[in-house]
Design an enzyme around this catalytic site. Structure first.
Site, PDB file in Angstrom:
ATOM      1  N   TYR A 115       0.747  -1.230   0.014  1.00 43.29           N
ATOM      2  CA  TYR A 115      -0.104  -0.077  -0.183  1.00 43.29           C
ATOM      3  C   TYR A 115       0.927   1.190  -0.038  1.00 43.29           C
ATOM      4  CZ  TYR A 115      -2.957   3.679   1.347  1.00 43.29           C
ATOM      5  OH  TYR A 115      -3.462   4.952   1.430  1.00 43.29           O
ATOM      6  N   ARG A 118       2.042   8.875  12.605  1.00 39.04           N
ATOM      7  CA  ARG A 118       1.742  10.145  13.419  1.00 39.04           C
ATOM      8  C   ARG A 118       0.183  10.538  13.403  1.00 39.04           C
ATOM      9  NH1 ARG A 118       3.198  14.911   9.680  1.00 39.04           N
ATOM     10  NH2 ARG A 118       1.168  14.254   8.739  1.00 39.04           N
ATOM     11  N   ARG A 126     -10.319   5.042   7.698  1.00 43.00           N
ATOM     12  CA  ARG A 126      -9.775   4.477   7.228  1.00 43.00           C
ATOM     13  C   ARG A 126      -8.271   4.314   7.557  1.00 43.00           C
ATOM     14  NH1 ARG A 126      -8.850   4.481   1.046  1.00 43.00           N
ATOM     15  NH2 ARG A 126      -8.676   2.379   1.712  1.00 43.00           N
ATOM     16  N   PHE A 146      15.445  19.743  -1.789  1.00 40.97           N
ATOM     17  CA  PHE A 146      14.091  19.204  -1.561  1.00 40.97           C
ATOM     18  C   PHE A 146      13.945  17.926  -1.331  1.00 40.97           C
ATOM     19  CE2 PHE A 146      11.341  16.858  -4.547  1.00 40.97           C
ATOM     20  CZ  PHE A 146      10.076  17.885  -4.352  1.00 40.97           C
TER      21      PHE A 146
END
Length: 414
Positions: free
Chosen positions: A168, A212, A225, A285
């Protein structure tokens, strides 16, 4: 008042916070005038403010591609997250989303607040997407197709095993890592990173967010979910929602530590990926979110507040990470600091204590072997403030006035 108290407790946060404030104002002034690009960058600031700040450093063509990539995936994620959409409606949209990005007329009303605006006016994103270079378009289309198919699969499937959990997370975040690596390569600024390393970059961030956000996700309306794997949580409680009950605090803490230990397995891959980057802007980044992740895991570990409220790094520390992350040495130092912080919280009575310590020691060894962990200031050191509270307040007021004057007279270059 809480922010001022935090600054008084952590005076080293003050300058980075001011820099972050000025950078945010500068970024808002750089929003392009074209309607489609103005919408995209304005929306990026609303749905991912910290991300919007970091990408400002990228060269224009890559910055535009990453902006659109982020918004397309945010939109896809909004469809997946909206639990009010019937499965028979949601699945076809997820499966065909990679085609919708080519349609200037397509939109689908779902989500809430800024996410609903993004979905209602998605034609702006499609218009901007069609202006990107073909190599960027192909990378975004490919990842969107694979992610939509993976999300659709898990609409009808529970996360039972750790293998399901990894699968997932690959679909919703590992593919983001693969996509970004493709965009970096298309810009001709980086070599194409391996899929395995790119996947770990995404999984480390996603697993941190899943840990978290336990309370927010379990309380989702109209229905929750959750993506904590049954293989882990069933060792401690009968139902996933039982973790938030006060009488299960000890069990919840151990389950949480098990989840954190699982996330830490991706940290060494992340360090390897970042060490290979050449372009300074691309490096920052990538590096800043990874440091935020290891810092958040350190705060969450053995912290029952994960099941009671919000656990996140204070804003001043976030500003210090953004301001202070410039080289790989900074990354090694941050990972070293937060890994030590996490290791200090490990209780030997925890059933996963040995596994957690072994994982952390491997991270610490990688950081030490870099040769950059000497004569340095720690992110987490708690030295006594050098100034009185009154002095700090005065300094804060003076700097705030200077900030107001500077921002009104000339633009700030980050």
């Amino acid at each position: 008042m809480g922010s001022l108290r935090a600054i008084l407790s952590n005076p080293d946060d003050l300058y980075p916070l001011l820099k972050l404030k000025m950078a945010a104002r500068h970024a808002e002034k750089q929003i392009p005038p074209e309607p489609q690009w103005g919408f995209c960058y304005t929306m990026l600031h609303k749905v991912s403010r910290s991300f919007a700040l970091v990408i400002q450093q990228l060269d224009t063509d890559l910055r535009d591609a990453v902006c659109i990539f982020c918004l397309v995936l945010r939109a896809l994620d909004t469809v997946e997250d909206d639990t009010s959409i019937a499965t028979e409606v949601k699945v076809p949209i997820l499966m065909a989303f990679h085609q919708h990005v080519y349609d200037r007329e397509w939109h689908f009303s779902c989500g809430t607040k800024d996410y609903r605006v993004l979905m209602d006016e998605f034609h702006h994103v499609s218009t901007a997407f069609l202006e990107l270079g073909r190599s960027y378009q192909e990378a975004i289309e490919d990842i969107t197709m694979r992610m939509g198919a993976g999300m659709a699969k898990f609409i009808c499937k529970e996360v039972e095993t750790v293998g399901d959990y990894d699968e997932y997370c690959h679909y919703v975040a590992g593919l983001v890592g693969l996509g970004l690596s493709k965009l970096f390569h298309a810009s001709e600024k980086e070599d194409l990173a391996s899929d395995a390393l790119s996947n770990s970059m995404g999984l480390f961030l996603q697993k941190t967010n899943i840990i978290r956000d336990y309370l927010e996700d379990i309380n989702e309306i109209p229905k929750s979910r959750m993506f904590w794997p049954r293989q882990i949580w069933s060792k401690y409680v009968n139902r996933l929602e039982d973790l938030k009950d006060e009488e299960n605090s000890v069990k919840a803490g151990r389950c949480l530590n098990d989840m954190v230990t699982n996330a830490l397995t991706h940290a060494e891959d992340c360090l390897t990926y970042m060490a290979a980057l050449r372009d300074p802007a691309i490096f920052r980044f990538c590096a800043i979110p990874q440091i935020m992740a290891i810092g958040t895991l350190a705060l969450c570990y053995n912290n029952i507040q994960v099941f009671r409220g919000v656990v996140k790094m204070r804003r001043g520390l976030t500003a210090r990470v953004i301001h202070g992350t410039k080289t790989m040495s900074d990354v090694y130092e941050a990972f070293y600091d937060f890994s030590r912080m996490l290791k200090s919280k490990v209780d030997n009575s925890d059933p996963n204590a040995r596994k957690t310590k072994d994982q952390l020691e491997a991270i610490l060894k990688t950081c030490r072997d870099s040769g950059t962990i000497n004569e340095r200031k720690s992110y987490i050191s708690r030295a006594e403030p050098k100034y009185s509270s009154t002095s700090i307040i005065i300094i804060f007021i003076i700097l705030a006035i200077l900030l107001a004057c500077l921002s009104s007279t000339r633009p700030y270059n980050m």
